[in-house]
Write a protein that holds these residues in place. Sequence first.
Motif, PDB file in Angstrom:
ATOM      1  N   PHE A 104       0.972  -1.324   0.049  1.00  0.00           N
ATOM      2  CA  PHE A 104      -0.023  -0.072   0.011  1.00  0.00           C
ATOM      3  C   PHE A 104       0.924   1.378   0.000  1.00  0.00           C
ATOM      4  O   PHE A 104       0.852   2.121  -0.622  1.00  0.00           O
ATOM      5  N   ARG A 105       1.923   1.161   0.975  1.00  0.00           N
ATOM      6  CA  ARG A 105       2.831   2.374   0.870  1.00  0.00           C
ATOM      7  C   ARG A 105       3.463   2.592  -0.377  1.00  0.00           C
ATOM      8  O   ARG A 105       3.610   3.805  -0.865  1.00  0.00           O
ATOM      9  N   GLU A 106       4.090   1.689  -1.087  1.00  0.00           N
ATOM     10  CA  GLU A 106       4.538   1.385  -2.280  1.00  0.00           C
ATOM     11  C   GLU A 106       3.930   2.206  -3.253  1.00  0.00           C
ATOM     12  O   GLU A 106       4.062   3.017  -4.141  1.00  0.00           O
ATOM     13  N   GLN A 107       2.460   1.623  -3.614  1.00  0.00           N
ATOM     14  CA  GLN A 107       1.640   2.109  -4.520  1.00  0.00           C
ATOM     15  C   GLN A 107       1.062   3.517  -4.059  1.00  0.00           C
ATOM     16  O   GLN A 107       0.913   4.194  -5.132  1.00  0.00           O
ATOM     17  N   THR A 108       1.019   3.887  -2.861  1.00  0.00           N
ATOM     18  CA  THR A 108       0.538   5.291  -2.745  1.00  0.00           C
ATOM     19  C   THR A 108       1.558   6.157  -3.058  1.00  0.00           C
ATOM     20  O   THR A 108       1.362   7.251  -3.693  1.00  0.00           O
ATOM     21  N   GLU A 109       2.956   5.882  -2.577  1.00  0.00           N
ATOM     22  CA  GLU A 109       3.942   6.699  -2.843  1.00  0.00           C
ATOM     23  C   GLU A 109       4.299   6.854  -4.591  1.00  0.00           C
ATOM     24  O   GLU A 109       4.564   7.995  -5.031  1.00  0.00           O
ATOM     25  N   SER A 110       3.864   5.682  -5.243  1.00  0.00           N
ATOM     26  CA  SER A 110       3.949   5.896  -6.720  1.00  0.00           C
ATOM     27  C   SER A 110       2.925   6.949  -7.283  1.00  0.00           C
ATOM     28  O   SER A 110       3.181   7.780  -8.259  1.00  0.00           O
ATOM     29  N   LEU A 111       1.673   6.660  -6.758  1.00  0.00           N
ATOM     30  CA  LEU A 111       0.513   7.565  -7.144  1.00  0.00           C
ATOM     31  C   LEU A 111       0.754   9.081  -6.785  1.00  0.00           C
ATOM     32  O   LEU A 111       0.721   9.923  -7.627  1.00  0.00           O
TER      33      LEU A 111
END
Length: 118
Positions: A104-111
């Motif tokens: 979730f953190r990785e995807q949120t940072e990418s977003l």
Amino acid sequence: MNSFSAKRKYPEVDMTEIGIRLRNLRKHKELTQHQAARLAGTTAKHISEAERGVCGVSLQVLASLCRLYDVSSDYILFGRIDQPQDGWIFQSYQNLTPEKKRLFREQTESLLDGLRRL
């Protein structure tokens, strides 16, 4: 050990997770390790080691990082977010497994990175 300390349950401190939060906060502020170190009153090597979970930080550096990143020490140390408990994103995140929290953190940072480029 007295009965008070025997009954008290302290939260675990995960140095790797603290490091991940520190790195994400620094990147969110678009700072290099050298810039963050200068602003927090420490060295780039110390920032690097803290972000990798190799070492901790002093209370003074922790306080400086909290001010620099505009977060609470509870967030850096334990990942606690001061938000209403009825927020659906917060509740959903809290119910995730550690691996899913990482994703979730990785995807949120990418977003967020994509949104910053707009």
